[in-house]
Scaffold this motif. Structure first.
Motif, PDB file in Angstrom:
ATOM      1  N   TYR A 176     -55.794  36.555 -32.488  1.00 57.91           N
ATOM      2  CA  TYR A 176     -54.883  35.611 -32.152  1.00 57.91           C
ATOM      3  C   TYR A 176     -55.082  34.247 -33.078  1.00 57.91           C
ATOM      4  O   TYR A 176     -54.036  33.711 -33.509  1.00 57.91           O
ATOM      5  CB  TYR A 176     -54.447  35.172 -30.687  1.00 57.91           C
ATOM      6  CG  TYR A 176     -53.776  33.936 -30.485  1.00 57.91           C
ATOM      7  CD1 TYR A 176     -52.266  34.091 -30.902  1.00 57.91           C
ATOM      8  CD2 TYR A 176     -54.135  32.796 -30.182  1.00 57.91           C
ATOM      9  CE1 TYR A 176     -51.450  33.171 -30.655  1.00 57.91           C
ATOM     10  CE2 TYR A 176     -53.245  31.668 -29.916  1.00 57.91           C
ATOM     11  CZ  TYR A 176     -51.962  31.944 -30.311  1.00 57.91           C
ATOM     12  OH  TYR A 176     -51.262  30.818 -30.110  1.00 57.91           O
TER      13      TYR A 176
ATOM     14  N   ILE B  55     -48.253  37.640 -26.872  1.00 58.71           N
ATOM     15  CA  ILE B  55     -48.335  36.494 -27.295  1.00 58.71           C
ATOM     16  C   ILE B  55     -47.129  36.191 -28.397  1.00 58.71           C
ATOM     17  O   ILE B  55     -46.803  35.001 -28.232  1.00 58.71           O
ATOM     18  CB  ILE B  55     -50.008  36.141 -28.054  1.00 58.71           C
ATOM     19  CG1 ILE B  55     -50.838  36.273 -26.893  1.00 58.71           C
ATOM     20  CG2 ILE B  55     -50.040  34.810 -29.005  1.00 58.71           C
ATOM     21  CD1 ILE B  55     -52.365  36.196 -27.216  1.00 58.71           C
TER      22      ILE B  55
ATOM     23  N   SER C 251     -51.889  42.432 -26.090  1.00 63.14           N
ATOM     24  CA  SER C 251     -51.836  40.858 -25.877  1.00 63.14           C
ATOM     25  C   SER C 251     -51.332  40.342 -26.856  1.00 63.14           C
ATOM     26  O   SER C 251     -50.569  39.296 -26.948  1.00 63.14           O
ATOM     27  CB  SER C 251     -53.256  40.608 -25.366  1.00 63.14           C
ATOM     28  OG  SER C 251     -54.191  40.951 -26.681  1.00 63.14           O
ATOM     29  N   LEU C 252     -51.665  40.784 -28.312  1.00 68.34           N
ATOM     30  CA  LEU C 252     -51.051  40.235 -29.361  1.00 68.34           C
ATOM     31  C   LEU C 252     -49.554  40.333 -29.624  1.00 68.34           C
ATOM     32  O   LEU C 252     -48.877  39.189 -29.848  1.00 68.34           O
ATOM     33  CB  LEU C 252     -51.688  41.052 -30.731  1.00 68.34           C
ATOM     34  CG  LEU C 252     -53.195  40.437 -30.732  1.00 68.34           C
ATOM     35  CD1 LEU C 252     -53.604  41.452 -32.213  1.00 68.34           C
ATOM     36  CD2 LEU C 252     -53.304  39.222 -31.393  1.00 68.34           C
TER      37      LEU C 252
ATOM     38  N   THR D  84     -58.393  37.344 -28.538  1.00 70.52           N
ATOM     39  CA  THR D  84     -58.648  36.011 -29.084  1.00 70.52           C
ATOM     40  C   THR D  84     -58.681  35.681 -30.652  1.00 70.52           C
ATOM     41  O   THR D  84     -58.228  34.726 -31.087  1.00 70.52           O
ATOM     42  CB  THR D  84     -59.554  35.013 -27.999  1.00 70.52           C
ATOM     43  OG1 THR D  84     -59.072  35.560 -26.755  1.00 70.52           O
ATOM     44  CG2 THR D  84     -59.655  33.797 -28.331  1.00 70.52           C
TER      45      THR D  84
END
Length: 171
Positions: free
Chosen positions: A24, A158, A154-155, A21
């Protein structure tokens, strides 16, 4: 130590999600105050892992006090700095390569410390008895690779989703 693997995995997952997070957020931050809080978040996680490692290496009231002191001192110093320059932090800024490299380095150091901290919690201090063994066992553990892979995946997801949304909205 006799810490259950499921509990360690749960906390490692939460920390990996927090770092993902934060990373991001690098893409959407455009002010000095946002940049400060990115550094603040990664630095606080870093000092928390250092303190936890110190305590887990040799659990006692003294090492608990040292760990607590490290965390409190870093938080007080960073927040003191923040309040001293807060009015200058509201400005917009150009987020240059220096910040990307510095924040990336802080994230990787956090990952290495996660390998150390969670390794100490699972296996005890013996596999980390020297600096070389500690570094080796920290970098060659699933406590280092799992969070790093989860954050990078996750990056990627995203970024992929953002590109897909942008392409679909431009049609």
């Amino acid at each position: 130590m006799d810490t259950p693997l499921i509990l360690l995995s749960f906390f490692a997952s939460i920390m990996a999600l927090a770092i993902a997070t934060i990373l991001y957020s690098v893409a959407i931050v455009s002010t000095k105050i946002g940049t400060f809080f990115l550094y603040f978040s990664l630095t606080m996680m870093l000092t928390m892992l250092i303190g936890a490692s110190i305590y887990l290496f040799s659990p006692s009231n003294e090492t608990f006090g040292i760990a607590f002191g490290i965390n409190m001192a870093s938080m007080i110093l960073l927040l003191g700095y923040f309040f001293a320059v807060a009015e200058n932090l509201a400005e917009r800024m150009n987020f240059n390569g220096y910040h990307f490299y510095t924040l990336s380095a802080l994230a990787v150091i956090n990952e290495v410390l996660m390998g150390l901290t969670f390794g100490l919690a699972q296996f005890g201090a013996k596999p980390f008895s020297t600096i070389i063994l500690g570094l080796y066992n920290s970098l060659n553990s699933y406590w280092f690779f799992y969070p790093m892979m989860a954050e990078m995946l996750s990056l990627y997801l995203i970024a992929y989703i953002k590109i897909e949304i942008d392409e679909n909205s431009s049609r």
